[in-house]
Design a protein around this motif. Sequence first.
Motif, short mmCIF file in Angstrom:
data_model
loop_
_atom_site.label_atom_id
_atom_site.label_comp_id
_atom_site.label_asym_id
_atom_site.label_seq_id
_atom_site.Cartn_x
_atom_site.Cartn_y
_atom_site.Cartn_z
N LYS A 2 0.85 -1.19 0.00
CA LYS A 2 0.00 0.00 0.00
C LYS A 2 0.89 1.24 0.00
CE LYS A 2 -3.57 -2.35 2.72
NZ LYS A 2 -4.26 -2.40 4.03
N LYS A 3 0.44 2.26 -0.68
CA LYS A 3 1.24 3.47 -0.81
C LYS A 3 1.61 4.03 0.55
CE LYS A 3 1.36 7.91 -3.25
NZ LYS A 3 0.61 8.85 -4.13
N GLY A 4 2.90 4.25 0.76
CA GLY A 4 3.39 4.87 1.98
C GLY A 4 3.61 3.91 3.14
N PHE A 5 3.28 2.62 2.97
CA PHE A 5 3.43 1.69 4.10
C PHE A 5 4.90 1.41 4.36
CE2 PHE A 5 3.89 -2.40 6.15
CZ PHE A 5 2.98 -2.31 7.19
N GLN A 6 5.25 1.41 5.64
CA GLN A 6 6.59 1.06 6.07
C GLN A 6 6.49 0.15 7.27
OE1 GLN A 6 8.63 4.77 6.78
NE2 GLN A 6 9.27 4.95 4.63
N GLY A 7 7.39 -0.78 7.36
CA GLY A 7 7.41 -1.72 8.48
C GLY A 7 8.80 -2.27 8.67
N PRO A 8 9.10 -2.77 9.87
CA PRO A 8 10.45 -3.25 10.16
C PRO A 8 10.75 -4.61 9.52
CG PRO A 8 9.00 -3.70 12.01
CD PRO A 8 8.19 -2.91 11.02
N LYS A 9 12.04 -4.85 9.32
CA LYS A 9 12.48 -6.16 8.88
C LYS A 9 12.35 -7.14 10.05
CE LYS A 9 16.91 -6.84 8.35
NZ LYS A 9 18.28 -6.77 7.78
N ARG A 10 11.95 -8.38 9.77
CA ARG A 10 11.77 -9.37 10.82
C ARG A 10 12.72 -10.54 10.61
NH1 ARG A 10 5.38 -10.54 11.60
NH2 ARG A 10 6.07 -11.12 13.68
N THR A 11 13.21 -11.08 11.72
CA THR A 11 14.00 -12.30 11.69
C THR A 11 13.11 -13.45 12.14
OG1 THR A 11 16.07 -11.13 12.14
CG2 THR A 11 16.01 -13.49 12.62
N LEU A 12 13.00 -14.46 11.31
CA LEU A 12 12.08 -15.57 11.57
C LEU A 12 12.80 -16.91 11.45
CD1 LEU A 12 9.11 -14.28 9.38
CD2 LEU A 12 9.35 -14.03 11.86
N TYR A 13 12.14 -17.93 11.97
CA TYR A 13 12.65 -19.30 11.92
C TYR A 13 11.50 -20.25 11.63
CZ TYR A 13 16.47 -17.15 14.62
OH TYR A 13 17.48 -16.34 15.05
N LEU A 14 11.84 -21.40 11.11
CA LEU A 14 10.87 -22.49 11.08
C LEU A 14 11.20 -23.41 12.25
CD1 LEU A 14 8.50 -23.52 9.20
CD2 LEU A 14 10.12 -25.32 8.53
N ARG A 15 10.27 -23.48 13.19
CA ARG A 15 10.45 -24.39 14.32
C ARG A 15 9.83 -25.73 13.95
NH1 ARG A 15 8.47 -21.92 19.68
NH2 ARG A 15 6.40 -22.23 18.77
N TYR A 16 10.65 -26.77 13.93
CA TYR A 16 10.13 -28.06 13.51
C TYR A 16 10.33 -29.11 14.61
CZ TYR A 16 15.07 -28.82 12.02
OH TYR A 16 16.43 -28.91 11.97
N THR A 17 9.39 -30.02 14.65
CA THR A 17 9.38 -31.07 15.67
C THR A 17 9.43 -32.43 14.98
OG1 THR A 17 8.06 -29.71 17.18
CG2 THR A 17 8.12 -32.08 17.60
N ALA A 18 10.45 -33.19 15.30
CA ALA A 18 10.60 -34.54 14.75
C ALA A 18 10.32 -35.56 15.85
CB ALA A 18 12.00 -34.74 14.19
N LYS A 19 9.60 -36.61 15.48
CA LYS A 19 9.33 -37.73 16.40
C LYS A 19 9.87 -39.00 15.75
CE LYS A 19 4.97 -35.74 18.11
NZ LYS A 19 3.51 -35.99 18.26
#
Length: 447
Positions: free
Chosen positions: A243-260
């Motif tokens: 959207k015109k003029g929208f600004q937001g911060p950069k995010r650091t993300l992860y995929l949390r995975y569960t193995a059984k």
Amino acid sequence: MSTIKMWFATKDMVISLAILLLVSVTPCSSAFWKTQNKVKTAVLLSPKFELRPGSVSNKYYYDIEFPRGHVALKGFTAEVVDEVGNPVPLHETYLHHWALFRYYESKSKLATHTNYDPHRVLHVSDSIQNSSLVLVRNSGICQGNSLGQYYGIGSETRGTNTDIPDPFGLEIGNPAEVPEGYEEKWLLNIHAIDTRGVEDKLGCTECRCDLYNVTVNEYGIPLSPSYEGGLNCCYDQTQCRLKKGFQGPKRTLYLRYTAKWIDWDEYVVPVKIYILDVTDTLKISDTSSSIDSSNHDCRVEYKVDPCNSESKKDNECVDVKRTRLPMQKGGYVVYGVAHQHSGGIGATLYGQDGRVICTSMSNYGSGDEAGNEAGYVVGMTTCYPKPGSVKIFDGEKLTLESNYSSTTRSHTGVMGLFYLLVAEQLPHEHYLTHSSPFFRNINNVFN
């Protein structure tokens, strides 16, 4: 006649008593019926990936942390989380898909590889002499590298059960299967789209080319003018319109995975993975006896057109796509689930005689919180047939049907996949063939 009846009754009774005796004299006999007490669980994080509003990350992470040794996988789940471990909702970061691949890597070339290299290629080959990386794909049925993952899912990841019931398991890490000079490793592909502040959230998640201002694919090849959206328009580092003029911060993300997993032993009944694709354009006849995998053409995604005014008036705005596919090797269905995108209603797999093998329906959220996001597919129903109750026969031609709603708008880049776990033997058959010679030969007593 009475003698014949007694012969069968005696034979069945001896086999039953043999199984009972085997259970009673085996120290780990509980593994016959229940392995939950041995299940091990690991909760792990992928390498980090960073997203700005509207941006796309589609990375491949090699040699991820994963259970080692000769084990049986019992389940695998994943979700996107932020730096402090909070689940991230789909309306902020849309998880297009994650996929888990198994591969062999040459020990002699380990030092030459970086953690992430988009140009590293996994080869499917019967011969590994000239390959430093070899994909160990699932049992089929698509061509080449297509849909070769062991696990893979998308926005529905939090609400879809992936557990494998006892006494079945997915065998990995068998040293007898790993070629000399190679190691078994695992690759994780994560495709995420940041939809904060975008003009059209659904359009961005459906990878509409105009919103990404994309006219060539990730290899620089021009796209067809008729290609309106899909994976070729939302590759790594592309940007969806904000959207015109929208600004937001950069995010650091992860995929949390569960193995059984559990340690492998002779009491685990192995299953095979089959992934079917409704876009597979394989042409078969009722008289064909064998199909080469190279004849398959799994396109992975397709477009759903909006319905016409006549269909809207009759409330029949459902897009139905079907394909017929042969299963060269059958077995007993242990688990089944479909994968669909927004707009999906559900999918059904039918046997050659029209019987329902499994129906998997899309579940939609109704709120804002992670796992219940309104308007998104947040889960798929699964099939867990009673062992032995659903069988696919060798050479049987199956029909896969995928249904999408087309009431309001077209949908681009949708999928209609079906994931099956199939056991070639039932538990009692497996136990007899993998126990002592006495029990393996008990069936021959009366032959």
